[in-house]
Design an enzyme around this catalytic site. Structure first.
Site, PDB file in Angstrom:
ATOM      1  CG  ASP A 132      -8.670   6.211  -2.807  1.00 47.54           C
ATOM      2  OD1 ASP A 132      -7.892   6.695  -3.641  1.00 47.54           O
ATOM      3  OD2 ASP A 132      -9.199   5.087  -2.922  1.00 47.54           O
ATOM      4  CG  ASP A 162      -6.046   4.313  -6.504  1.00 52.83           C
ATOM      5  OD1 ASP A 162      -6.241   4.630  -5.307  1.00 52.83           O
ATOM      6  OD2 ASP A 162      -5.033   4.663  -7.130  1.00 52.83           O
ATOM      7  CG  ASN A 208      -0.996  10.609 -10.252  1.00 59.29           C
ATOM      8  OD1 ASN A 208      -1.847  11.338  -9.755  1.00 59.29           O
ATOM      9  ND2 ASN A 208      -0.596  10.765 -11.520  1.00 59.29           N
ATOM     10  CB  VAL A 243      -1.014   5.790 -11.044  1.00 64.87           C
ATOM     11  CG1 VAL A 243       0.300   5.787 -10.266  1.00 64.87           C
ATOM     12  CG2 VAL A 243      -0.789   6.222 -12.485  1.00 64.87           C
ATOM     13  CG  ASP A 297       6.603   4.511 -10.247  1.00 65.26           C
ATOM     14  OD1 ASP A 297       6.427   3.359 -10.672  1.00 65.26           O
ATOM     15  OD2 ASP A 297       7.000   4.758  -9.090  1.00 65.26           O
ATOM     16  CG  ASN A 329       4.890  -0.546 -11.002  1.00 71.08           C
ATOM     17  OD1 ASN A 329       5.640   0.387 -10.709  1.00 71.08           O
ATOM     18  ND2 ASN A 329       5.291  -1.594 -11.705  1.00 71.08           N
ATOM     19  CG  ASN A 340       8.235  -0.375  -9.193  1.00 69.39           C
ATOM     20  OD1 ASN A 340       8.359   0.696  -9.798  1.00 69.39           O
ATOM     21  ND2 ASN A 340       8.399  -1.556  -9.776  1.00 69.39           N
ATOM     22  CD  GLU A 343       8.546  -1.709 -13.622  1.00 67.72           C
ATOM     23  OE1 GLU A 343       8.319  -2.781 -13.021  1.00 67.72           O
ATOM     24  OE2 GLU A 343       8.561  -0.598 -13.075  1.00 67.72           O
ATOM     25  CB  SER A 387      -7.051  -7.380  16.768  1.00 68.78           C
ATOM     26  OG  SER A 387      -7.248  -8.595  17.468  1.00 68.78           O
TER      27      SER A 387
END
Length: 615
Positions: free
Chosen positions: A185, A189, A208, A214, A228, A230, A232, A246, A264
């Protein structure tokens, strides 16, 4: 028990099948107990030796050839194949001598000291005891390997991570499990472009990974005219009128994500039965299919269309495994979980070919603006006690993100543990109330206003013993020599049972466990009806497994076909998707506001941006 990551990484020591980690991954036991560590090692040894012996039987080969054959099946990734050959070199000659002398897997593993009978403790065995006395048989076996150099090798608590070429892999898996956030990561984020190690198999794929502003689930930044924000898949503006897509397609559509707080079962813990079935193993290359149902039970021709209404029957049969261990590296780096196919957050269709979809896919189909907004915050062995620790991996910003639907589904480990006397270790209603209230207060301080939380009750697990105890386990199907009752007894004896309260021949104990589960469900119901929170509405729903069984019967199935065949405990993929269907219908009927609107622009979103694939 061992911490989950240590138990998981001990698996390569035993031919890298990752089999004994199942017991440790789903048990809720003392994390520092040496005896439980020994129990996991014993289970792994017995399973692996059994598979080796059955491979020799199926292929009419020598034990040496079957061990080499098993190693040949394993992928090169994560050094699985290499380590397997190292283990065969280390222990192979002793295993060959013992099996050729007619000793079964129990005797082999006790002789090699992977299994131990402690003073004053019962003898734990999977197979029926030898005709001769156990003491005589074990002494005879020890004489066979008396001069073996491998007897000096430490069996219990062996640290496979001490091997230089596995050290980095071990560290990655340890960090992933401990933190419950993606190992890869770049922008921190909590979203990743990598699938496993808590990556996008667990939560929406980052679009991103170099920009922490983002990520999936956020409200669009300036209507995503230039990027973009979010993830989606909807961004830019319509050249015809200059309106941002959007804004045009998603404004007022009530976008929302789905978040699971689970154990689990929610993570979809699954060990493919093909990993234990010598007759199903193959070396051919190709994509692995789980085929849980095809392996687990014979489907009569007149029932097949009812069980698999959307499948091509010939394709279903042709999709048998081409490489039994093709997905083993992925499974190891996902902690033997398959969240990408779970009933709540799964983004892939069921391998069993049933038509039902996950909650996430239903939300996405209802509103394409929900694309990629899912989080599976689940952990093997989790209960209401330790959710306090890993709930911090949840990602939701009250000011910047869309509301979310949170499903609290700690359905087993508050009553399940591996103790010989499990009742004292079960969560009390008072303690559950305290634990859940703490969780809800945390959610209230992190969820955006307009969110919803559903508390899921606990099941009545008596159906496990009732429907499985006299059936043959996958390991016992070849020779009709291992039933689930034997497996449950073996795991219980070793104190590594995923649920010694339900997986037992003791009917009184099974009843007590169910009574406690009902008490805890009533506690959750009480919380849902009496407590109020500012940022979300709170609901309760029963774990409707009996309704699932009845639905499955209507389709021509049997209750035992809904349980994971290897561990004999978890709901399998079919059960998970049927439970999702059941939950969705009830929410739609009772609390439709939870699901948000149906987006009338879905078809236009598809026309402009495609099907939003690329999770």
């Amino acid at each position: 028990m061992n911490s989950p990551w240590k138990a998981l990484l001990a698996a390569p020591l035993l031919l890298l099948l990752s089999l004994h980690s199942w017991a440790s991954a789903v048990s809720y036991i003392d994390q520092h107990s040496t005896s439980h560590s020994n129990g996991h090692t014993c289970v792994g040894c017995v399973l692996v030796v059994s598979v080796v012996e059955q491979l020799a039987q199926v292929h009419n080969s020598t034990i040496q050839a079957s061990m080499e054959q098993l190693c040949s099946y394993l992928p090169k990734k994560l050094f699985l194949k290499t380590t397997c050959y190292l283990m065969v070199h280390k222990f192979g000659s002793d295993i060959i001598k013992l099996l050729e002398a007619g000793m079964n897997a129990d005797v082999v593993c006790h002789t090699l000291e992977f299994c131990k009978q402690n003073t004053g403790q019962p003898l734990c065995h999977l197979y029926p005891l030898p005709r001769e006395s156990w003491k005589f048989t074990l002494e005879k076996a020890r004489q066979i390997v008396k001069k073996s150099s491998t007897m000096q090798y430490p069996r219990s608590g062996s640290n496979i991570c001490s091997l230089p070429f596995l050290a980095k892999i071990c560290q990655k898996i340890k960090l992933s499990i401990t933190n419950s956030v993606p190992y890869k990561d770049m922008d921190s984020d909590k979203y990743s472009v990598f699938p496993t190690l808590r990556g996008y198999h667990w939560r929406g794929r980052d679009c991103n990974d170099s920009d922490k502003t983002v990520y999936p689930g956020r409200r669009p930044d300036n209507w995503d005219i230039h990027r973009d924000s979010n993830c989606n898949g909807i961004w830019g503006k319509d050249p015809k009128d200059g309106i941002p897509y959007e804004k045009k397609f998603c404004e007022g559509s009530q976008p929302r994500g789905i978040i699971l707080l689970g154990d689990s079962a929610g993570a979809h813990f699954h060990i493919p039965p093909e990993w234990l079935a010598a007759s199903q193993m193959s070396l051919s290359s190709g994509h692995q299919r789980q085929n849980v149902l095809l392996f687990s039970f014979p489907v009569h021709e007149h029932r097949r269309d009812r069980l698999f209404p959307s499948s091509d029957r010939s394709n279903t049969l042709l999709n048998k495994l081409k490489n039994s261990f093709f997905s083993l590296p992925m499974a190891i780096t996902n902690e033997l979980d398959w969240p990408q196919r779970s009933g709540v957050t799964g983004f892939l269709d069921a391998t069993s070919r049933i038509e039902e979809k996950s909650i996430y896919l239903r939300l996405r189909r209802r509103n394409h603006c929900n694309h990629r907004d899912y989080q599976n915050i689940s952990r093997n062995g989790a209960s209401s006690h330790d959710l306090e620790e890993f709930i911090k991996s949840l990602s939701r910003n009250q000011l910047l993100d869309h509301p979310a639907i949170v499903i609290y589904a700690m359905i087993g480990n508050d009553v399940c543990n591996g103790q010989t006397d499990p009742v004292p270790k079960m969560t009390t209603p008072e303690k559950l109330y305290s634990n859940v209230m703490q969780t809800l207060k945390y959610l209230n301080s992190h969820l955006p206003n307009g969110s919803h939380v559903i508390l899921y009750g606990l099941p009545d697990g008596t159906f496990l013993w009732d429907n499985l105890h006299n059936r043959y386990h996958p390991l016992g199907q070849l020779n009709k020599d291992v039933t689930y009752a034997q497996l449950y007894s073996f795991l219980g004896c070793l104190q590594v049972s995923p649920c010694s309260g339900w997986l037992t021949s003791n009917k009184t104990l099974r009843t007590l466990t169910s009574e406690r589960a009902e008490q805890l469900s009533n506690t959750l119901k009480k919380i849902a009806t009496s407590e109020k929170f500012t940022n979300f509405n709170l609901f309760y729903m029963d774990f409707a497994f009996q309704e699932i069984i009845e639905e499955w019967r209507r389709r021509g199935g049997q209750p035992w076909q809904l349980i994971e065949p290897v561990d004999g405990f978890h709901p399998n993929e079919v059960a998970s998707f049927l439970l999702a269907e059941n939950l969705w219908k009830k929410v739609q009927l009772q609390w439709p506001q939870v699901l948000g609107k149906e987006n009338p622009f879905n078809s236009q979103i598809e026309q402009v941006f495609g099907d939003q694939g690329g999770h």
